[in-house]
Design a protein around this motif. Structure first.
Motif, mmCIF file in Angstrom:
data_model
loop_
_atom_site.group_PDB
_atom_site.id
_atom_site.type_symbol
_atom_site.label_atom_id
_atom_site.label_comp_id
_atom_site.label_asym_id
_atom_site.label_seq_id
_atom_site.Cartn_x
_atom_site.Cartn_y
_atom_site.Cartn_z
ATOM 1 N N TYR A 61 0.795 -1.226 0.000
ATOM 2 C CA TYR A 61 0.000 0.000 0.000
ATOM 3 C C TYR A 61 0.831 1.281 0.000
ATOM 4 C CZ TYR A 61 -4.365 -2.550 0.333
ATOM 5 O OH TYR A 61 -5.430 -3.341 0.044
ATOM 6 N N PRO A 62 1.942 1.338 0.734
ATOM 7 C CA PRO A 62 2.741 2.568 0.631
ATOM 8 C C PRO A 62 3.367 2.789 -0.745
ATOM 9 C CG PRO A 62 3.252 1.395 2.654
ATOM 10 C CD PRO A 62 2.442 0.473 1.814
ATOM 11 N N LEU A 63 3.628 1.710 -1.489
ATOM 12 C CA LEU A 63 4.320 1.828 -2.760
ATOM 13 C C LEU A 63 3.379 1.876 -3.957
ATOM 14 C CD1 LEU A 63 7.273 -0.671 -2.153
ATOM 15 C CD2 LEU A 63 7.227 1.807 -1.823
ATOM 16 N N SER A 64 2.110 1.563 -3.772
ATOM 17 C CA SER A 64 1.183 1.521 -4.883
ATOM 18 C C SER A 64 0.406 2.823 -4.989
ATOM 19 C CB SER A 64 0.207 0.357 -4.709
ATOM 20 O OG SER A 64 -0.744 0.343 -5.740
ATOM 21 N N VAL A 65 0.163 3.232 -6.238
ATOM 22 C CA VAL A 65 -0.605 4.457 -6.465
ATOM 23 C C VAL A 65 -2.060 4.243 -6.070
ATOM 24 C CG1 VAL A 65 -1.442 6.039 -8.238
ATOM 25 C CG2 VAL A 65 0.915 5.218 -8.300
ATOM 26 N N TYR A 66 -2.580 3.044 -6.392
ATOM 27 C CA TYR A 66 -3.983 2.772 -6.134
ATOM 28 C C TYR A 66 -4.123 1.878 -4.898
ATOM 29 C CZ TYR A 66 -4.479 4.437 -10.908
ATOM 30 O OH TYR A 66 -4.425 5.189 -12.034
ATOM 31 N N ASP A 67 -5.110 2.177 -4.088
ATOM 32 C CA ASP A 67 -5.413 1.321 -2.946
ATOM 33 C C ASP A 67 -6.261 0.141 -3.445
ATOM 34 O OD1 ASP A 67 -4.082 2.990 -1.316
ATOM 35 O OD2 ASP A 67 -5.847 4.040 -0.562
ATOM 36 N N GLY A 68 -5.566 -0.877 -3.970
ATOM 37 C CA GLY A 68 -6.247 -2.039 -4.537
ATOM 38 C C GLY A 68 -6.852 -2.946 -3.469
ATOM 39 N N PRO A 69 -7.457 -4.051 -3.913
ATOM 40 C CA PRO A 69 -8.171 -4.959 -2.994
ATOM 41 C C PRO A 69 -7.273 -5.994 -2.322
ATOM 42 C CG PRO A 69 -8.472 -5.723 -5.222
ATOM 43 C CD PRO A 69 -7.650 -4.457 -5.328
ATOM 44 N N LEU A 70 -5.963 -5.735 -2.283
ATOM 45 C CA LEU A 70 -5.071 -6.734 -1.702
ATOM 46 C C LEU A 70 -5.370 -6.978 -0.226
ATOM 47 C CD1 LEU A 70 -2.711 -8.573 -2.425
ATOM 48 C CD2 LEU A 70 -1.155 -6.772 -1.660
ATOM 49 N N MET A 71 -5.961 -5.992 0.421
ATOM 50 C CA MET A 71 -6.287 -6.145 1.841
ATOM 51 C C MET A 71 -7.254 -7.325 2.062
ATOM 52 S SD MET A 71 -5.442 -4.777 4.682
ATOM 53 C CE MET A 71 -5.944 -4.667 6.408
ATOM 54 N N VAL A 72 -7.983 -7.692 0.996
ATOM 55 C CA VAL A 72 -8.909 -8.818 1.110
ATOM 56 C C VAL A 72 -8.153 -10.115 1.396
ATOM 57 C CG1 VAL A 72 -10.654 -10.178 -0.109
ATOM 58 C CG2 VAL A 72 -10.585 -7.696 -0.372
ATOM 59 N N THR A 73 -6.959 -10.258 0.869
ATOM 60 C CA THR A 73 -6.184 -11.483 1.118
ATOM 61 C C THR A 73 -5.850 -11.620 2.603
ATOM 62 O OG1 THR A 73 -4.095 -10.343 0.670
ATOM 63 C CG2 THR A 73 -5.199 -11.407 -1.195
ATOM 64 N N PHE A 74 -5.497 -10.491 3.241
ATOM 65 C CA PHE A 74 -5.213 -10.555 4.673
ATOM 66 C C PHE A 74 -6.489 -10.853 5.458
ATOM 67 C CE2 PHE A 74 -5.061 -8.225 8.776
ATOM 68 C CZ PHE A 74 -4.182 -9.080 9.425
ATOM 69 N N ALA A 75 -7.603 -10.255 5.037
ATOM 70 C CA ALA A 75 -8.868 -10.510 5.724
ATOM 71 C C ALA A 75 -9.227 -11.996 5.647
ATOM 72 C CB ALA A 75 -9.975 -9.659 5.113
ATOM 73 N N LEU A 76 -9.077 -12.595 4.457
ATOM 74 C CA LEU A 76 -9.374 -14.016 4.296
ATOM 75 C C LEU A 76 -8.415 -14.878 5.111
ATOM 76 C CD1 LEU A 76 -11.097 -16.137 2.917
ATOM 77 C CD2 LEU A 76 -9.557 -16.046 0.951
ATOM 78 N N ALA A 77 -7.132 -14.472 5.137
ATOM 79 C CA ALA A 77 -6.147 -15.220 5.911
ATOM 80 C C ALA A 77 -6.441 -15.126 7.404
ATOM 81 C CB ALA A 77 -4.745 -14.699 5.618
ATOM 82 N N LEU A 78 -6.848 -13.947 7.884
ATOM 83 C CA LEU A 78 -7.170 -13.777 9.299
ATOM 84 C C LEU A 78 -8.382 -14.628 9.684
ATOM 85 C CD1 LEU A 78 -6.189 -12.093 11.742
ATOM 86 C CD2 LEU A 78 -7.976 -10.435 11.198
ATOM 87 N N TYR A 79 -9.391 -14.628 8.831
ATOM 88 C CA TYR A 79 -10.581 -15.457 9.072
ATOM 89 C C TYR A 79 -10.207 -16.938 9.094
ATOM 90 C CZ TYR A 79 -14.650 -18.222 7.765
ATOM 91 O OH TYR A 79 -15.600 -19.199 7.694
ATOM 92 N N THR A 80 -9.367 -17.356 8.135
ATOM 93 C CA THR A 80 -8.983 -18.757 8.059
ATOM 94 C C THR A 80 -8.219 -19.194 9.296
ATOM 95 O OG1 THR A 80 -8.873 -18.610 5.647
ATOM 96 C CG2 THR A 80 -7.766 -20.477 6.679
ATOM 97 N N ALA A 81 -7.323 -18.335 9.791
ATOM 98 C CA ALA A 81 -6.560 -18.675 10.990
ATOM 99 C C ALA A 81 -7.492 -18.933 12.170
ATOM 100 C CB ALA A 81 -5.569 -17.569 11.319
ATOM 101 N N ALA A 82 -8.514 -18.073 12.331
ATOM 102 C CA ALA A 82 -9.471 -18.272 13.425
ATOM 103 C C ALA A 82 -10.334 -19.500 13.181
ATOM 104 C CB ALA A 82 -10.340 -17.027 13.585
ATOM 105 N N ALA A 83 -10.739 -19.717 11.929
ATOM 106 C CA ALA A 83 -11.598 -20.857 11.604
ATOM 107 C C ALA A 83 -10.877 -22.187 11.734
ATOM 108 C CB ALA A 83 -12.146 -20.711 10.180
ATOM 109 N N GLU A 84 -9.536 -22.170 11.658
ATOM 110 C CA GLU A 84 -8.755 -23.389 11.799
ATOM 111 C C GLU A 84 -8.322 -23.634 13.238
ATOM 112 O OE1 GLU A 84 -8.014 -25.750 9.556
ATOM 113 O OE2 GLU A 84 -9.329 -24.730 8.130
#
Length: 376
Positions: A61-84
């Motif tokens: 995010y600091p290096l990208s011009v656009y605030d893309g949807p990459l944050m979704v990957t962390f959200a999915l990973a955080l959910y998966t960690a709790a679900a596992e």
């Protein structure tokens, strides 16, 4: 702008146009590829995958011009960690993320902040929701797994009980057949052997005919009784819609017939009754009869006895006692118990009773006590 890093969008060139290339190439495309690729391992290593996606977001995010949807990957990973089931690690990652964003925003001047207090509060709620939903999914999965295990355990227990019941029924029928056929065939064998022994001495025709008739009458009565007992025993294998056998069931009330058949082998058998005779529960009545029957079978086959006494004792109001004593040779010291004695002991134990079989001063004795209270 994320974690307090400067926003490349603020840099303008060529008369007010955005210089996009310098912001996208350094970290955007590689970071997005790494973050998305890490999701492939989210089931195998959920905590490590969540850390990787968080690190990619910190760089991206600091290096990208656009605030893309990459944050979704962390959200999915955080959910998966709790679900596992990695609840502690998921909470720790959520807290670290919230602290890092808050710390980065705190370093900025008031006019340069990218996330205001309300957005920061919403981010905290978003992270908490992800962890809570993941935890709920893990709890549900654990519950369903436990229910499935309980169902499998119940099914295995039911199968084990069915197998045990089948085994017990098979052993019961085998014991009944052993007692019925063993006793009757032993008597027939002894009676036939006695007649053949008499005939081998070449007696007078009239005497030989009388002995043969007597033996045949005894064999006929014994075999008839064996068939009756066999039909009664095999009745346990009838189908529900089949007619029950009408012949009387065996019990202590038929001991006179049993003793008479034993006498036909040449052994003097006496029957004694102590106490006032009373009705017994059918299972106990049959078990007592079978114990006396098997004992007399052993007397005729192995004891080489000339006499035996059968005693039925009703003096104990809570139990009935049966005893068979003979004047035979007894059992050799140290010899193991035969299947007949083991079967009698099993019958007694089935009702909470006890059986002893041992040598006596006169020969050999079998004594059994069968409780009558609480027997269905």
């Amino acid at each position: 702008m994320l974690l307090g890093f400067p926003d490349p969008v603020a840099e303008l060139s060529f008369g007010g146009r955005l210089d996009l290339g310098a912001g996208v190439l350094p970290g955007g495309v590689p970071g997005g590829a790494v973050g998305c690729g890490a999701l492939y391992f989210r089931r195998r290593a959920p905590v490590a995958e969540a850390i990787v996606t968080l690190a990619v977001c910190v760089v991206y995010y600091p290096l990208s011009v656009y605030d893309g949807p990459l944050m979704v990957t962390f959200a999915l990973a955080l959910y998966t960690a709790a679900a596992e089931g990695r609840f502690t690690a998921a909470v720790a990652l959520g807290v670290v993320t919230l602290i890092a964003v808050g710390f980065g925003e705190a370093r900025q001047h008031d006019g340069n902040r990218q996330i205001d207090d309300m957005s920061l509060f919403m981010l905290a709620g978003w992270l908490v929701s992800l962890v809570a939903v993941g935890r709920a999914q893990w709890t549900r999965s654990a519950y369903l797994g436990e229910v499935e295990q309980r169902a499998l355990a119940a099914e295995r227990e039911q199968e084990a009980r069915a197998e045990q019941s089948a085994t017990e029924e098979r052993l019961r029928i085998a014991r009944e057949l052993h007692d019925v056929l063993g006793h009757s065939i032993s008597l027939i064998n002894v009676q036939s052997g006695a007649v053949l022994h008499k005939l081998s001495k070449k007696p007078e025709p009239a005497e030989a005919l009388s002995a043969a008739e007597e033996a045949l009458e005894a064999v006929k009565a014994t075999s008839k009784d064996a068939l009756r007992e066999l039909r009664s025993t095999l009745g346990a294998l009838r189908k529900p819609d089949e007619t029950a056998p009408t012949s009387p069931t065996s019990g202590l009330g038929r001991l006179d017939e049993l003793v008479a058949r034993a006498r036909s082998t040449g052994i003097e058998v006496r029957l004694r009754t102590e106490g006032e005779r009373r009705p017994l529960p059918p299972p106990v009545d049959l078990a007592a009869y079978r114990i006396v029957q098997e004992s007399l079978t052993n007397v005729t086959r192995h004891a080489r006895a000339t006499g035996a006494v059968v005693t039925v004792d009703y003096t104990d109001e809570r139990a009935v006692r049966v005893r068979v004593d003979d004047d035979g040779e007894g059992s050799p010291e140290g010899s193991p118990a035969g299947s007949g004695i083991r079967g009698m002991a099993e019958r007694a134990r089935a009702f909470g009773g006890e059986l002893t079989a041992q040598n006596t001063a006169e020969g050999f004795g079998v004594s059994a006590r069968l409780p009558t209270e609480g027997t269905a």
